[in-house]
Write a protein that holds these residues in place. Structure first.
Motif, PDB file in Angstrom:
ATOM      1  N   THR A 112       0.833  -1.206   0.000  1.00 18.20           N
ATOM      2  CA  THR A 112       0.000   0.000   0.000  1.00 18.20           C
ATOM      3  C   THR A 112       0.865   1.252   0.000  1.00 18.20           C
ATOM      4  O   THR A 112       0.564   2.221  -0.716  1.00 18.20           O
ATOM      5  N   ALA A 113       1.945   1.241   0.754  1.00 22.59           N
ATOM      6  CA  ALA A 113       2.850   2.396   0.769  1.00 22.59           C
ATOM      7  C   ALA A 113       3.458   2.614  -0.610  1.00 22.59           C
ATOM      8  O   ALA A 113       3.543   3.754  -1.090  1.00 22.59           O
ATOM      9  N   ILE A 114       3.853   1.535  -1.268  1.00 22.16           N
ATOM     10  CA  ILE A 114       4.417   1.653  -2.621  1.00 22.16           C
ATOM     11  C   ILE A 114       3.362   2.190  -3.585  1.00 22.16           C
ATOM     12  O   ILE A 114       3.650   3.066  -4.409  1.00 22.16           O
ATOM     13  N   ALA A 115       2.134   1.705  -3.468  1.00 20.66           N
ATOM     14  CA  ALA A 115       1.049   2.184  -4.339  1.00 20.66           C
ATOM     15  C   ALA A 115       0.821   3.680  -4.148  1.00 20.66           C
ATOM     16  O   ALA A 115       0.679   4.432  -5.127  1.00 20.66           O
ATOM     17  N   ILE A 116       0.795   4.146  -2.906  1.00 24.70           N
ATOM     18  CA  ILE A 116       0.588   5.576  -2.641  1.00 24.70           C
ATOM     19  C   ILE A 116       1.760   6.390  -3.175  1.00 24.70           C
ATOM     20  O   ILE A 116       1.571   7.475  -3.736  1.00 24.70           O
ATOM     21  N   ALA A 117       2.977   5.868  -3.010  1.00 21.27           N
ATOM     22  CA  ALA A 117       4.147   6.573  -3.542  1.00 21.27           C
ATOM     23  C   ALA A 117       4.036   6.735  -5.056  1.00 21.27           C
ATOM     24  O   ALA A 117       4.441   7.759  -5.606  1.00 21.27           O
ATOM     25  N   LEU A 118       3.471   5.753  -5.732  1.00 16.84           N
ATOM     26  CA  LEU A 118       3.316   5.821  -7.186  1.00 16.84           C
ATOM     27  C   LEU A 118       2.101   6.645  -7.616  1.00 16.84           C
ATOM     28  O   LEU A 118       2.163   7.372  -8.609  1.00 16.84           O
ATOM     29  N   LEU A 119       1.010   6.550  -6.867  1.00 21.08           N
ATOM     30  CA  LEU A 119      -0.246   7.209  -7.247  1.00 21.08           C
ATOM     31  C   LEU A 119      -0.334   8.668  -6.810  1.00 21.08           C
ATOM     32  O   LEU A 119      -0.995   9.477  -7.446  1.00 21.08           O
ATOM     33  N   GLY A 120       0.275   8.988  -5.690  1.00 16.17           N
ATOM     34  CA  GLY A 120       0.142  10.326  -5.137  1.00 16.17           C
ATOM     35  C   GLY A 120      -1.088  10.450  -4.265  1.00 16.17           C
ATOM     36  O   GLY A 120      -1.856   9.506  -4.079  1.00 16.17           O
ATOM     37  N   ALA A 121      -1.305  11.642  -3.741  1.00 15.18           N
ATOM     38  CA  ALA A 121      -2.345  11.887  -2.746  1.00 15.18           C
ATOM     39  C   ALA A 121      -3.731  12.075  -3.345  1.00 15.18           C
ATOM     40  O   ALA A 121      -4.729  11.786  -2.711  1.00 15.18           O
ATOM     41  N   GLY A 122      -3.804  12.593  -4.535  1.00 12.11           N
ATOM     42  CA  GLY A 122      -5.108  12.927  -5.101  1.00 12.11           C
ATOM     43  C   GLY A 122      -5.564  14.296  -4.648  1.00 12.11           C
ATOM     44  O   GLY A 122      -4.917  14.958  -3.841  1.00 12.11           O
TER      45      GLY A 122
END
Length: 134
Positions: A112-122
Motif C-alpha cells: 500500500t505504501a508503494i502504491a501511494i508513492a506511485l499514485l500520489g495523494a489525489g
C-alpha cells in the motif's frame, strides 16, 4: 471517474496512515525499548531506532493529511523493509496457521505504501493533486 480515483487514493492514504500511526502512538507511550533492542542485536547504532518515530508517527500524519504524501509513503515503505529485515526475516517464506502468508499484514502495509508513492495523494488532500511529492 477522476472523483472516484481521488476518493480511492484518500481511502488508501487514510487507512494506511491510521493503521501505522497506531504503532507509532504505542511507541510514543511505551518508548522505543523494543526497537532499541532489535537494532542493538543487529549490531547497528542505537540512533537508528529513533527513525521509527519518523516512519510510524510523522509519515502517517503526512499521509492522513495528504501533505507530501509520496514522501510519507516512501518513508513508510522504507520503515517496513527495515522491519522485515530486522524482525520478520525468518517468516518470509512461512505460512500462518490460517493458511495465509505469515507476513500478510506487513506485506499489505508495504504494498500500500508503494502504491501511494506511485499514485500520489489525489485532490482530497491538504497539498492537492499538484506538486511533485503529492
Amino acid at each position: 471517474m477522476q472523483g472516484s480515483t481521488d476518493l480511492g487514493k484518500l481511502v488508501l492514504r487514510v487507512v494506511l496512515g491510521v493503521l501505522i500511526l497506531f504503532h507509532g502512538v504505542s511507541k510514543l507511550i511505551l518508548g522505543p525499548g523494543y526497537v532499541l533492542g532489535v537494532v542493538a542485536q543487529a549490531g547497528l547504532p542505537s540512533f537508528i531506532a529513533y527513525g521509527v518515530y519518523i516512519g510510524e508517527v510523522v509519515a502517517p500524519v503526512l499521509l492522513i493529511l495528504g501533505l507530501l504524501a509520496r514522501l510519507g509513503a516512501v518513508i513508510i515503505a522504507i520503515n517496513m523493509v527495515v522491519a522485515l529485515a530486522l524482525v520478520h526475516v525468518s517468516q518470509l517464506i512461512s505460512l500462518a496457521n490460517t493458511g495465509g502468508w505469515a507476513l500478510e499484514l506487513q506485506g499489505m502495509y508495504l504494498g500500500t505504501a508503494i502504491a501511494i508513492a506511485l499514485l500520489g495523494a489525489g485532490r482530497f488532500s491538504v497539498g492537492g493533486s499538484n506538486g511533485r511529492w503529492n
